[in-house]
Design an enzyme around this catalytic site. Structure first.
Site, mmCIF file in Angstrom:
data_model
loop_
_atom_site.group_PDB
_atom_site.id
_atom_site.type_symbol
_atom_site.label_atom_id
_atom_site.label_comp_id
_atom_site.label_asym_id
_atom_site.label_seq_id
_atom_site.Cartn_x
_atom_site.Cartn_y
_atom_site.Cartn_z
ATOM 1 N N HIS A 114 0.813 -1.221 0.000
ATOM 2 C CA HIS A 114 0.000 0.000 0.000
ATOM 3 C C HIS A 114 0.848 1.274 0.000
ATOM 4 C CE1 HIS A 114 0.241 0.199 4.536
ATOM 5 N NE2 HIS A 114 0.150 1.485 4.269
ATOM 6 N N ASP B 2 -0.505 -7.485 1.669
ATOM 7 C CA ASP B 2 0.099 -6.143 1.634
ATOM 8 C C ASP B 2 1.635 -6.232 1.718
ATOM 9 O OD1 ASP B 2 0.388 -3.434 1.664
ATOM 10 O OD2 ASP B 2 -0.379 -3.120 3.697
ATOM 11 N N GLY C 118 5.007 -0.456 6.025
ATOM 12 C CA GLY C 118 6.099 -1.038 5.251
ATOM 13 C C GLY C 118 7.274 -1.443 6.124
HETATM 14 C C1 4AZ Z 1 -1.017 3.886 8.308
HETATM 15 O O1 4AZ Z 1 -1.874 4.724 8.055
HETATM 16 C C2 4AZ Z 1 -1.210 3.069 9.522
HETATM 17 N N1 4AZ Z 1 -2.169 1.364 14.072
HETATM 18 C C3 4AZ Z 1 -0.241 2.123 9.856
HETATM 19 C C4 4AZ Z 1 -0.410 1.375 10.986
HETATM 20 C C5 4AZ Z 1 -1.504 1.543 11.768
HETATM 21 C C6 4AZ Z 1 -2.446 2.473 11.468
HETATM 22 C C7 4AZ Z 1 -2.280 3.242 10.353
HETATM 23 C C8 4AZ Z 1 -1.645 0.673 12.989
HETATM 24 O O2 4AZ Z 1 -0.007 3.730 7.618
#
Ligand code: 4AZ
Length: 851
Positions: free
Chosen positions: A655, A707, A802
């Protein structure tokens, strides 16, 4: 009888030579005789020489040690047979009736040599009083002197042949010290000597510490300005194998020495190579300040302080790995005699002397905190490390901090204490050996009527948010926030009174701490319980077939490592096609496959730098997560994280490369930084461009299923202390629920918050799959795994995507269990972080990268 010309060169002192004229025949026979005589002479001189050599060998090596003469100061020849056992005793001799002169500071002077000779004779005579010990006596050496009362530093070596190994048990500290004490009882005098021995100590010492003034032993003089020295061969080509070097540092009378290591990279195993530092010029354990090995990052430099005006640094290397070694700086500082303090401000802080340098030995300090009459004091330790090897932390018999008659020692993370009135006395004691980083304490005065306005008051005096009360977690440090709780509808009451989410009952994790949440989850009498909690027939355990979904029924069978197990999707497959029943056998330092394939390609998951456990904080240490990468998109700066799996390949989240803008899939839009610590300084990071971006073909941008993406670098990375790959787990690797792992990144510090500058780390626990799927409204696929806390508070966030979730295995190696993927906000209650499950994506990563 004819005559010959007898030519005696040594006789030609003006005396006449006898000359006779010879006939031709005579001449012939005389020539013959001459050669015969010459040959005889050669044989004779050879015999004489051989005799002298034999005598010398006998005298120095074979002659019984009882009659061996006194060795001189100088390198000791290792005359012991390889099978001999060596015992070395080292210590100090305090001398009276003698003045310290500068000549005693240098082993090259006549004064040093003469006094040393006398003392060595004295030691030999003393040891000769014990017939058993003296039988094995090899040598006594004086290595140096220090001023004040003149102190001489000595060691004595004994070689015990293997045929007499029963005598080894006679070498006890009490026997040796008893013997030496006799010398003092006899007045410490010896005829012909102008000094007396006031006291003498000796204790068993590592034989590798026996340097002589003529070997790799340096005498240094500390002054008010910084001076330096380095280990041999530093930094390149690195120190040689079998180095045995010592540095004696002396400061002026009444001063102390501060020693700082700007660079320290010594083999990781202290059994092989190490640096020992002593608060003495003799390498006695009694005066040892610390022993260190490994590679220390610049954020965790080693710094120690002496109690007096001498210090000994000893460096031993046995391994053949090439490491740079160390550079050290030393300086003379005022001695820390008065460290008592009275603190009257309403808040403040104080620390152990020289913090964060190691505190000096032999020290007692008192801090008296006094606040206004109607107030009380709460004291919190931001850092507490007062450790000594082999010390029981329940009685703190050596170094300690004492507050209100309670002693504290060891390493503590949540140490807080509240006073009973408006004063508090904090005592600190360090004994003569082993020091540590010490402590940093913060205090403040509070109103006992309203100790924590708007918050819950812990018994420790700490204030915590009221939402943390009765949430099942120890936020106060003494559990007081979890006492007397009435458990909610959705909570389970543990036997110890704690309330835990009902989801956690029978999930195979001891959440209560007393096991009560897992106690009544028994299977039938003919059944066996899988680690997941599932019940299976007992006869299915270790039958070579995986019956538990987590394959725990085949994980601990006695035929572990045996190649007879049928291959299933849960068994590790060796390269030769044979399957193992052992769980997680890859790179665990024990060869399990007959072809050794489980231990191949294991240059991963070990951090080159040695790390200090940072108590509390979330800033990472330099080099603590050497596989962490920062992905920068065009001019936007840090956008996503990634992990290093080889010199050329990174793993990240799909993503991070959305198709909404074609630029995201363009390798030229990205720049990668490996070995980066802060986003404010890229100078020491390795920056690489991308050659390719490959996103998992089944990545679903709505569900975030699969992902994962692999990124190929345009140029290979150079591995170093801050750039190093992690280990990818085999597809069959298990990361059980409840396991503590770490997520790292420069992501947002709070939901909708700003990105971090310094790399952050957070400890999170793997969460049971069914619990997580329920919490996340059934959106968790088998390619995902959850980690975090149901109570919230610790999580990955935007910008961490990532990046890796890594778990350490008992081998010490770090394996990537997850890739930061998604979540419902950040750190919310009952909303753990969701990660791509690396084991499920392992096959695809291998297909794409060959790693
Ligand atoms: C993000 O937006 C994201 N709490 C990554 C991890 C988490 C939430 C959002 C986990 O990249």
């Amino acid at each position: 009888m004819g005559s010959v010309v007898e030519f005696h060169p040594e006789d030609r002192n003006g005396r006449h030579e006898r000359v006779t004229f010879l006939t031709e025949k005579d001449k012939m026979s005389s020539r013959k005789r001459h050669s015969l005589l010459l040959a005889l002479l050669v044989i004779l001189s050879f015999l004489v020489l051989a005799g002298v050599a034999a005598f010398l060998i006998w005298y120095f090596a074979v002659r019984p040690s009882e009659v061996r003469g006194n060795p001189q100061v100088g390198p000791t020849k290792d005359i012991s047979a390889p099978s001999d056992q060596v015992r070395v005793y080292s210590g100090q001799l305090v001398l009276d009736d003698i003045e310290y002169t500068d000549s005693l500071g240098s082993p090259k002077t006549q004064g040093f040599r003469e006094l040393s000779k006398n003392l060595q004779d004295l030691l030999r005579d003393t040891y000769s009083k014990d017939t058993v010990l003296f039988k094995y006596y090899n040598t006594s050496v004086i290595t140096g002197y220090s001023e004040g009362s003149v102190v001489a530093y000595h060691w004595t070596r004994f070689d015990i042949p293997s045929s007499n190994s029963e005598d080894l048990s006679k070498f006890t500290d009490s026997r040796v010290t008893g013997l030496l004490r006799r010398l003092i009882r006899q007045g410490g005098v010896r005829s012909g000597l102008s000094f007396t021995v006031r006291s003498i100590t000796a204790s068993l010492t590592d034989p590798r510490m026996t340097n002589t003034p003529d070997s790799c032993l340096y005498t240094l003089r500390a002054t008010g300005s910084k001076q330096s020295f380095t280990s041999p061969g530093y930094p390149s080509p690195g120190y040689p194998n079998k180095s045995r070097c010592q540095w004696q540092i002396r400061a002026s009378k009444g001063k102390a020495i501060q020693l700082f290591f700007p660079d320290f990279d010594v083999e990781d195993d202290c059994d092989n190579d190490f640096v020992s530092i002593y608060d003495s010029l003799s390498p006695e354990e009694k005066h040892q300040l610390t022993q260190q090995c490994g590679n220390r990052p610049p954020t965790n430099n080693l710094e120690v302080v002496s109690s007096g005006s001498v210090m000994l640094v000893s460096f031993i290397s046995d391994s053949s790995f090439q490491h740079p070694g160390f550079s050290a700086e030393y300086i003379e500082i005022p001695r820390n005699t008065a460290c008592d303090q009275v603190l009257t401000d309403q808040s403040g802080n104080f620390s152990s002397p020289h913090y964060p340098s190691f505190y000096p030995p032999n020290l007692d300090c008192n801090w008296t905190i006094k606040v206004p009459e109607n107030m009380k004091i709460r004291l919190k330790f931001a850092m507490f490390r007062v450790r000594e090897p082999n010390i029981d932390i329940s009685d703190c018999g050596k170094d300690y901090v004492e507050i209100m008659s309670q002693k504290y020692c060891g390493e503590r993370s949540l140490l807080a204490v509240a006073s009973t009135d408006n004063t508090m006395v904090v005592k600190f004691h360090s004994d003569e050996s082993f020091t540590d980083k010490g402590f940093l304490a913060v205090y403040n005065a509070y109103d006992p009527q309203n100790p924590c306005p708007g918050q819950f008051a812990c018994n420790t005096g700490l204030c915590v948010k009221t939402t943390l009360r009765c949430d099942g977690w120890n936020d106060c440090g003494d559990m007081s926030d979890e006492m007397d709780c009435k458990c909610g509808e959705d909570q389970f009451k543990c036997d110890n009174g704690l309330c835990k989410p009902k989801y956690w009952v029978c999930d195979q994790v001891n959440d209560c701490g007393d096991g009560s949440d897992e106690k009544s989850c028994s299977c039938g009498t003919d059944q066996w319980k899988c680690e997941s909690g599932l019940c299976i027939d007992k006869n299915k355990v270790c039958d070579g077939t995986q019956d538990c979904t987590d394959h725990s029924d085949e994980a601990s069978c006695s035929n572990q490592g045996s190649p007879t197990v049928a291959c299933t999707e849960f068994t590790y497959k060796c390269r030769n096609g044979v399957c193992l029943s052992k769980s997680n056998p890859e790179c665990d330092n024990s060869p399990d496959c007959a072809d050794g394939s489980d231990e191949q390609d294991c240059n991963c998951g070990k951090r080159p730098y040695k790390h200090n456990r940072i108590v509390g904080g979330t800033n990472a240490d330099v080099g603590e997560w050497p596989w962490q990468v920062s992905l920068h998109f065009k001019t936007s700066g840090h956008t996503c994280g990634a992990s290093i799996i080889s010199e050329r390949w990174l793993v990240s989240a799909a993503h991070c490369f959305p198709t909404s803008n074609s630029e995201y899939r363009n390798p030229g839009s990205w720049l990668t930084y490996s070995g980066l610590y802060t986003q404010l300084d890229y100078s020491s990071a390795e920056s690489r461009k991308l050659k390719s971006i490959t996103v998992h073909p089944n990545y679903n941008s709505f569900t975030f299923d699969n992902d994962v993406a692999v990124l190929e670098l345009s140029d290979p990375l150079e591995f170093c202390s801050t750039v190093y790959p992690l280990c990818l787990p085999d597809a069959t690797h298990t990361f059980p629920a409840g396991k503590s792992c770490f997520v790292t990144g420069w992501g947002a510090l709070a939901e909708s918050g700003s990105l971090a500058n310094i790399l952050q780390k957070a400890e999170v626990k793997i969460i049971n799959d069914t619990v997580c799927d329920t919490m996340m409204s059934g959106e968790v696929t088998s390619r995902m795994l959850c980690s975090g806390y149901l109570t919230g508070g610790v999580d990955a966030c935007q910008g961490d995507s990532g990046g890796p979730l890594v778990c350490q295995e008992s081998s010490g190696r770090w394996f990537q269990s997850g890739i930061v993927s998604w979540g419902d906000g950040c750190a919310r209650r009952n909303k753990p972080g969701v990660y791509s499950r690396v084991t499920q994506l392992r096959g695809w990563i291998k297909e794409q990268t060959g790693i």
